[in-house]
Design an enzyme around this catalytic site. Structure first.
Site, short mmCIF file in Angstrom:
data_model
loop_
_atom_site.label_atom_id
_atom_site.label_comp_id
_atom_site.label_asym_id
_atom_site.label_seq_id
_atom_site.Cartn_x
_atom_site.Cartn_y
_atom_site.Cartn_z
N TYR A 153 0.84 -1.21 0.00
CA TYR A 153 0.00 0.00 0.00
C TYR A 153 0.87 1.25 0.00
O TYR A 153 0.73 2.12 -0.87
CB TYR A 153 -0.93 0.01 1.22
CG TYR A 153 -1.49 1.38 1.55
CD1 TYR A 153 -2.38 2.02 0.68
CD2 TYR A 153 -1.13 2.06 2.72
CE1 TYR A 153 -2.88 3.28 0.97
CE2 TYR A 153 -1.62 3.31 3.01
CZ TYR A 153 -2.51 3.93 2.13
OH TYR A 153 -2.99 5.18 2.42
N LYS A 157 1.47 4.29 -2.83
CA LYS A 157 1.23 5.72 -2.58
C LYS A 157 2.51 6.53 -2.83
O LYS A 157 2.46 7.64 -3.36
CB LYS A 157 0.74 5.95 -1.15
CG LYS A 157 -0.63 5.37 -0.83
CD LYS A 157 -1.77 6.01 -1.61
CE LYS A 157 -2.06 7.43 -1.18
NZ LYS A 157 -3.26 7.97 -1.90
P1 NAD Z 1 -11.41 4.46 1.55
O1 NAD Z 1 -10.89 3.11 1.24
O2 NAD Z 1 -12.39 4.65 2.66
O3 NAD Z 1 -12.06 5.09 0.24
C1 NAD Z 1 -11.49 4.97 -1.03
C2 NAD Z 1 -12.54 5.36 -2.08
O4 NAD Z 1 -11.92 5.29 -3.37
C3 NAD Z 1 -13.74 4.40 -2.11
O5 NAD Z 1 -14.94 5.14 -2.23
C4 NAD Z 1 -13.50 3.58 -3.38
O6 NAD Z 1 -14.70 3.12 -3.99
C5 NAD Z 1 -12.76 4.58 -4.26
N1 NAD Z 1 -11.92 3.92 -5.28
C6 NAD Z 1 -11.05 2.89 -5.09
N2 NAD Z 1 -10.47 2.55 -6.25
C7 NAD Z 1 -10.98 3.40 -7.20
C8 NAD Z 1 -10.75 3.57 -8.60
N3 NAD Z 1 -9.91 2.77 -9.27
N4 NAD Z 1 -11.42 4.55 -9.24
C9 NAD Z 1 -12.29 5.36 -8.58
N5 NAD Z 1 -12.55 5.23 -7.27
C10 NAD Z 1 -11.89 4.27 -6.58
O7 NAD Z 1 -10.11 5.37 1.79
P2 NAD Z 1 -9.89 6.63 2.75
O8 NAD Z 1 -9.47 6.15 4.09
O9 NAD Z 1 -11.04 7.54 2.62
O10 NAD Z 1 -8.61 7.28 2.07
C11 NAD Z 1 -8.74 8.28 1.06
C12 NAD Z 1 -7.36 8.74 0.62
O11 NAD Z 1 -6.67 9.30 1.74
C13 NAD Z 1 -6.46 7.62 0.09
O12 NAD Z 1 -5.75 8.11 -1.00
C14 NAD Z 1 -5.54 7.31 1.25
O13 NAD Z 1 -4.30 6.82 0.78
C15 NAD Z 1 -5.40 8.66 1.91
N6 NAD Z 1 -5.12 8.67 3.35
C16 NAD Z 1 -5.90 7.95 4.21
C17 NAD Z 1 -5.64 8.00 5.58
C18 NAD Z 1 -6.50 7.24 6.57
O14 NAD Z 1 -6.19 7.22 7.75
N7 NAD Z 1 -7.62 6.64 6.15
C19 NAD Z 1 -4.58 8.78 6.07
C20 NAD Z 1 -3.80 9.50 5.15
C21 NAD Z 1 -4.09 9.45 3.80
#
Ligand code: NAD
Ligand code: TYD
Length: 339
Positions: A153, A157
């Site tokens: 993962y 990223k």
């Molecule tokens: P999540 O898994 O809850 O949501 C991801 C969303 O992306 C989902 O709605 C999914 O359907 C959509 N998705 C996945 N593949 C796709 C594709 N190929 N095309 C279009 N849509 C697609 O993730 P999250 O926790 O909301 O994270 C969102 C972003 O923030 C990510 O990029 C993650 O790396 C980053 N992030 C998350 C955290 C955390 O603690 N959750 C912290 C820092 C950064």
């Protein structure tokens, strides 16, 4: 202002959409989401059908679909949340992480370049920096810390971040990147630590803590993350990386105990299970730069944020009960049954 938000049916993307509706009701928001297992249309129900909001189901890695969408919508700003986001799933099946997180980002960058967007913002993570040792509390991730990803993962990223940097320099594109610490709050998919522990505790199931439970994560309430991105879009400098975090480091075991305490459930539910492969020990953000340059500070104390989050899961049982009783059950079996 028209803003294209990818991954808006997921945890942080949906919170960002709600935040932007409140803060900038005059913006046109276009949400693009593939609706993978992590995307949920029920989350977006409050904004569906509203003026200035459009939902498009599409894959960010589908070049033809993205080019057509960008051509039709001509967004001013793109904010890319769409990703495969769960470390444990990336250990089990890494390929889709490269497909969505790396190739998807490249397609979005190409589409943004073709249509000349005013800003492309990449939502990244502190996990691209790898981990810090537990016995060096003086060390933190700054924007200058080298990338040293440890899971499929975080490697995907980091790959996306490098592409963003390369496109910015090579094509002189208006790109910014933010790297946030662990988020918590409403609408987080129950595979992640905090909602998993809340759901299990409410169902009287064991709470599976990986290894010794002493791993440290730096928790930020999701709305504080959304506010930081909004600020970066408004005042951030092109080509800049911004780390986002609120100095809220906690051992996993203490998070789990806090959840049990709020729910008035016994600590005997805690079960130590086999550790995650390659498990990062400690994440800790130094947020000095975003504070000094943009004036951002977190607004939500952990005690308030975690109480509010537990309350939300109590008040919205149908939202997560539907998930944990569906195909998620197979995932849970695979991941935890023989751990
Ligand atoms: P999540 O898994 O809850 O949501 C991801 C969303 O992306 C989902 O709605 C999914 O359907 C959509 N998705 C996945 N593949 C796709 C594709 N190929 N095309 C279009 N849509 C697609 O993730 P999250 O926790 O909301 O994270 C969102 C972003 O923030 C990510 O990029 C993650 O790396 C980053 N992030 C998350 C955290 C955390 O603690 N959750 C912290 C820092 C950064
Ligand atoms: P997670 O929410 O998956 O976020 P990340 O791995 O991206 O930081 O996990 C947070 C921490 O909690 C991490 O150290 C792994 C641990 N964890 C458990 O101990 N048990 C669990 O069931 C889960 C999902 C995570």
């Amino acid at each position: 202002m028209k803003m294209l938000i990818t991954g808006g049916a997921g945890f942080i993307g949906s919170n960002f959409i709600f935040y932007m509706r409140r803060m900038h009701p005059d913006y046109d928001l276009v949400c693009v989401d593939k609706l993978t297992y992590a995307g949920n249309m029920e989350t977006l129900a409050p904004v569906m059908g509203q003026p200035r909001f459009t939902f498009v189901r599409a894959d960010i890695a589908d070049r033809a679909a993205m080019y057509a969408l960008f051509e039709a919508e001509k967004p001013d700003v793109v904010v890319n949340f769409a990703a495969e986001s769960h470390v444990d799933r990336s250990i089990e099946a890494p390929a889709v992480f490269l497909q969505t997180n790396v190739q998807g980002t490249q397609v979005l960058l190409d589409a943004s370049r073709k249509t000349g967007v005013r800003r492309y913002h990449q939502v990244s993570t502190d996990e691209v920096y790898g981990d810090l040792p537990l016995d060096r509390p003086d060390l933190f991730f700054t924007e200058k810390t080298p990338l040293r990803a440890s899971s499929p993962y975080s490697a995907s990223k980091a790959g996306a971040d490098l592409l963003c940097g390369a496109y910015q320099r090579t094509y002189d594109m208006p790109i910014t990147i933010s790297r946030c610490s662990n988020n918590y709050g409403p609408y987080q998919f129950p595979e992640k630590l905090i909602p998993l522990m809340i759901a299990n505790a409410l169902e009287g199931k064991p709470l599976p803590v990986y290894g010794d439970g002493l791993n440290v994560r730096d928790w930020l309430y999701v709305e504080d993350h959304c506010a930081a991105i909004d600020l970066i879009l408004e005042k951030g400098r092109v080509g800049q990386v911004y780390n986002i975090g609120g100095h809220n480091e906690q051992h996993n075991i203490d998070i789990v105990k806090a959840v049990l305490h709020i729910l008035d459930k016994p600590e005997s539910l805690i079960t130590h299970v086999t550790d995650r492969k390659g498990h990062d020990r400690r994440y800790a953000i130094d947020p000095t730069f975003i504070h000094d340059e943009l004036g951002w500070l977190p607004q939500t104390a952990f005690e308030d944020g975690i109480a509010r989050t537990v309350r939300w899961y109590l008040d919205n049982k149908p939202w997560w009960e539907k998930i944990v009783s569906g195909e998620y059950r197979d995932y849970y079996e695979r991941m935890y049954a023989h751990r």
